[in-house]
Design a protein around this motif. Structure first.
Motif, PDB file in Angstrom:
ATOM      1  N   MET A   1      18.535 -10.311  23.471  1.00 49.67           N
ATOM      2  CA  MET A   1      18.361 -10.653  24.812  1.00 49.67           C
ATOM      3  C   MET A   1      19.275 -11.762  25.016  1.00 49.67           C
ATOM      4  SD  MET A   1      15.072 -12.599  26.724  1.00 49.67           S
ATOM      5  CE  MET A   1      13.941 -11.198  26.432  1.00 49.67           C
ATOM      6  N   SER A   2      19.857 -12.234  26.139  1.00 48.39           N
ATOM      7  CA  SER A   2      20.499 -13.484  26.560  1.00 48.39           C
ATOM      8  C   SER A   2      20.017 -14.046  27.646  1.00 48.39           C
ATOM      9  CB  SER A   2      22.095 -13.079  26.509  1.00 48.39           C
ATOM     10  OG  SER A   2      22.413 -12.067  27.300  1.00 48.39           O
ATOM     11  N   ALA A   3      20.588 -14.885  28.153  1.00 48.67           N
ATOM     12  CA  ALA A   3      20.311 -15.739  29.201  1.00 48.67           C
ATOM     13  C   ALA A   3      21.430 -16.483  29.849  1.00 48.67           C
ATOM     14  CB  ALA A   3      19.150 -16.554  29.277  1.00 48.67           C
ATOM     15  N   LEU A   4      21.662 -16.481  31.115  1.00 52.35           N
ATOM     16  CA  LEU A   4      22.648 -17.494  31.485  1.00 52.35           C
ATOM     17  C   LEU A   4      22.292 -18.031  32.691  1.00 52.35           C
ATOM     18  CD1 LEU A   4      25.860 -17.726  31.738  1.00 52.35           C
ATOM     19  CD2 LEU A   4      25.902 -15.793  33.257  1.00 52.35           C
ATOM     20  N   ILE A   5      22.714 -19.430  32.915  1.00 53.37           N
ATOM     21  CA  ILE A   5      22.413 -20.024  34.222  1.00 53.37           C
ATOM     22  C   ILE A   5      23.675 -20.354  34.969  1.00 53.37           C
ATOM     23  CG2 ILE A   5      21.474 -22.369  34.869  1.00 53.37           C
ATOM     24  CD1 ILE A   5      19.935 -22.450  32.425  1.00 53.37           C
ATOM     25  N   VAL A   6      23.412 -20.142  36.255  1.00 53.24           N
ATOM     26  CA  VAL A   6      24.596 -20.072  37.038  1.00 53.24           C
ATOM     27  C   VAL A   6      24.195 -21.056  38.508  1.00 53.24           C
ATOM     28  CG1 VAL A   6      26.131 -18.715  38.381  1.00 53.24           C
ATOM     29  CG2 VAL A   6      25.310 -17.708  36.570  1.00 53.24           C
ATOM     30  N   GLY A  12      25.246 -21.931  48.958  1.00 59.53           N
ATOM     31  CA  GLY A  12      24.176 -22.015  48.623  1.00 59.53           C
ATOM     32  C   GLY A  12      23.139 -20.876  48.226  1.00 59.53           C
ATOM     33  N   ARG A  13      23.919 -19.707  48.018  1.00 59.80           N
ATOM     34  CA  ARG A  13      23.468 -18.580  47.497  1.00 59.80           C
ATOM     35  C   ARG A  13      23.324 -18.493  45.887  1.00 59.80           C
ATOM     36  NH1 ARG A  13      26.920 -13.902  49.859  1.00 59.80           N
ATOM     37  NH2 ARG A  13      28.447 -15.098  48.768  1.00 59.80           N
ATOM     38  N   LYS A  14      22.323 -17.981  45.527  1.00 66.37           N
ATOM     39  CA  LYS A  14      22.363 -17.732  44.008  1.00 66.37           C
ATOM     40  C   LYS A  14      22.517 -16.410  43.504  1.00 66.37           C
ATOM     41  CE  LYS A  14      18.070 -21.030  43.916  1.00 66.37           C
ATOM     42  NZ  LYS A  14      16.709 -20.882  43.452  1.00 66.37           N
ATOM     43  N   LEU A  15      22.985 -16.436  42.369  1.00 67.94           N
ATOM     44  CA  LEU A  15      23.622 -15.038  41.955  1.00 67.94           C
ATOM     45  C   LEU A  15      22.564 -13.997  42.097  1.00 67.94           C
ATOM     46  CD1 LEU A  15      25.792 -13.616  40.293  1.00 67.94           C
ATOM     47  CD2 LEU A  15      24.577 -14.272  38.222  1.00 67.94           C
ATOM     48  N   THR A  16      21.534 -14.336  41.856  1.00 68.53           N
ATOM     49  CA  THR A  16      20.207 -12.978  41.995  1.00 68.53           C
ATOM     50  C   THR A  16      20.172 -12.806  43.573  1.00 68.53           C
ATOM     51  OG1 THR A  16      18.567 -14.905  42.122  1.00 68.53           O
ATOM     52  CG2 THR A  16      19.052 -13.769  39.864  1.00 68.53           C
ATOM     53  N   ASP A  17      20.433 -13.741  44.489  1.00 66.21           N
ATOM     54  CA  ASP A  17      20.547 -13.298  45.771  1.00 66.21           C
ATOM     55  C   ASP A  17      21.616 -12.487  46.111  1.00 66.21           C
ATOM     56  OD1 ASP A  17      18.097 -14.960  46.022  1.00 66.21           O
ATOM     57  OD2 ASP A  17      19.553 -16.748  46.611  1.00 66.21           O
ATOM     58  N   VAL A  18      22.730 -12.407  45.533  1.00 72.57           N
ATOM     59  CA  VAL A  18      23.916 -11.702  45.694  1.00 72.57           C
ATOM     60  C   VAL A  18      23.966 -10.499  45.138  1.00 72.57           C
ATOM     61  CG1 VAL A  18      26.572 -11.814  45.660  1.00 72.57           C
ATOM     62  CG2 VAL A  18      25.151 -13.756  46.024  1.00 72.57           C
ATOM     63  N   VAL A  19      23.415 -10.406  43.817  1.00 74.49           N
ATOM     64  CA  VAL A  19      23.588  -9.123  43.042  1.00 74.49           C
ATOM     65  C   VAL A  19      22.294  -8.449  42.604  1.00 74.49           C
ATOM     66  CG1 VAL A  19      25.826  -9.795  42.062  1.00 74.49           C
ATOM     67  CG2 VAL A  19      23.895 -10.240  40.825  1.00 74.49           C
ATOM     68  N   SER A  20      21.399  -9.278  42.958  1.00 76.93           N
ATOM     69  CA  SER A  20      19.825  -8.696  42.406  1.00 76.93           C
ATOM     70  C   SER A  20      19.648  -8.919  41.182  1.00 76.93           C
ATOM     71  CB  SER A  20      19.754  -7.050  43.109  1.00 76.93           C
ATOM     72  OG  SER A  20      18.366  -6.985  42.895  1.00 76.93           O
ATOM     73  N   ALA A  21      18.237  -8.871  40.906  1.00 77.53           N
ATOM     74  CA  ALA A  21      17.990  -9.064  39.658  1.00 77.53           C
ATOM     75  C   ALA A  21      16.432  -8.679  39.168  1.00 77.53           C
ATOM     76  CB  ALA A  21      18.077 -10.751  39.210  1.00 77.53           C
ATOM     77  N   GLN A  22      16.190  -8.549  37.816  1.00 80.29           N
ATOM     78  CA  GLN A  22      14.927  -8.242  37.151  1.00 80.29           C
ATOM     79  C   GLN A  22      14.483  -9.518  36.574  1.00 80.29           C
ATOM     80  OE1 GLN A  22      14.896  -4.999  34.685  1.00 80.29           O
ATOM     81  NE2 GLN A  22      12.672  -5.038  34.624  1.00 80.29           N
ATOM     82  N   ALA A  23      13.113  -9.713  37.075  1.00 79.89           N
ATOM     83  CA  ALA A  23      12.450 -10.808  36.531  1.00 79.89           C
ATOM     84  C   ALA A  23      12.203 -10.945  34.960  1.00 79.89           C
ATOM     85  CB  ALA A  23      11.133 -11.149  37.280  1.00 79.89           C
ATOM     86  N   ILE A  24      12.361 -11.793  34.359  1.00 79.02           N
ATOM     87  CA  ILE A  24      12.138 -11.808  33.006  1.00 79.02           C
ATOM     88  C   ILE A  24      10.744 -12.704  32.615  1.00 79.02           C
ATOM     89  CG2 ILE A  24      12.632 -13.123  30.631  1.00 79.02           C
ATOM     90  CD1 ILE A  24      15.241 -13.604  31.774  1.00 79.02           C
ATOM     91  N   ALA A  25       9.649 -11.694  31.736  1.00 77.52           N
ATOM     92  CA  ALA A  25       8.511 -12.069  31.432  1.00 77.52           C
ATOM     93  C   ALA A  25       8.155 -12.099  30.159  1.00 77.52           C
ATOM     94  CB  ALA A  25       7.520 -10.773  31.995  1.00 77.52           C
ATOM     95  N   PHE A  26       7.580 -13.331  29.695  1.00 77.91           N
ATOM     96  CA  PHE A  26       6.988 -13.678  28.494  1.00 77.91           C
ATOM     97  C   PHE A  26       5.549 -13.372  28.385  1.00 77.91           C
ATOM     98  CE2 PHE A  26      10.795 -15.946  29.484  1.00 77.91           C
ATOM     99  CZ  PHE A  26      11.783 -15.777  28.530  1.00 77.91           C
ATOM    100  N   ASN A  27       5.277 -13.337  27.057  1.00 76.34           N
ATOM    101  CA  ASN A  27       3.578 -13.158  26.637  1.00 76.34           C
ATOM    102  C   ASN A  27       3.010 -12.346  27.544  1.00 76.34           C
ATOM    103  OD1 ASN A  27       3.683 -15.253  24.917  1.00 76.34           O
ATOM    104  ND2 ASN A  27       3.874 -16.821  26.461  1.00 76.34           N
ATOM    105  N   ARG A  28       3.666 -10.902  27.635  1.00 76.24           N
ATOM    106  CA  ARG A  28       3.110  -9.821  28.390  1.00 76.24           C
ATOM    107  C   ARG A  28       1.735  -9.146  27.490  1.00 76.24           C
ATOM    108  NH1 ARG A  28       6.120  -7.751  32.785  1.00 76.24           N
ATOM    109  NH2 ARG A  28       4.172  -6.440  32.857  1.00 76.24           N
ATOM    110  N   LEU A  29       0.974  -8.659  28.337  1.00 70.12           N
ATOM    111  CA  LEU A  29      -0.296  -7.964  27.353  1.00 70.12           C
ATOM    112  C   LEU A  29       0.300  -6.849  26.854  1.00 70.12           C
ATOM    113  CD1 LEU A  29      -2.823  -8.241  30.337  1.00 70.12           C
ATOM    114  CD2 LEU A  29      -2.699  -9.490  28.605  1.00 70.12           C
ATOM    115  N   VAL A  30      -0.442  -6.842  25.524  1.00 70.72           N
ATOM    116  CA  VAL A  30      -0.163  -5.575  24.622  1.00 70.72           C
ATOM    117  C   VAL A  30      -0.669  -4.172  25.574  1.00 70.72           C
ATOM    118  CG1 VAL A  30      -0.925  -4.345  22.274  1.00 70.72           C
ATOM    119  CG2 VAL A  30      -0.164  -6.711  22.618  1.00 70.72           C
ATOM    120  N   GLY A  31       0.044  -3.258  25.407  1.00 71.05           N
ATOM    121  CA  GLY A  31      -0.474  -2.065  26.075  1.00 71.05           C
ATOM    122  C   GLY A  31       0.290  -2.006  27.581  1.00 71.05           C
TER     123      GLY A  31
END
Length: 70
Positions: A1-6, A12-31
């Motif tokens: 996994m990698s991460a990048l801050i832009v 005033g547009r963010k990268l995710t506003d221009v190209v779309s993105a998938q959210a990152i989630a931590f501590n997801r439930l097992v199953g």
């Protein structure tokens, strides 16, 4: 996994506003259902094909515990 801050562009547009993105989630439930997207740099894709994998989150302790199975 990698991460990048832009920073936002001059408009005033963010990268995710221009190209779309998938959210990152931590501590997801097992199953729960998880998915991964990416461009493999190995053959035969050579970074030219978007790969998508869906699986079930499993509990595993120790080094390299983050796993996608499915």
């Amino acid at each position: 996994m990698s991460a990048l801050i832009v920073d936002a562009d001059k408009s005033g547009r963010k990268l995710t506003d221009v190209v779309s993105a998938q959210a990152i989630a931590f501590n997801r439930l097992v199953g729960g259902t998880i998915s991964a997207l990416g461009y493999s740099a190995t053959r035969p894709q050579l970074g030219e094909e978007l790969l998508h994998c869906v699986g079930t989150a499993k509990k595993k302790n120790g080094p390299g515990a983050a796993r996608l199975t499915g």
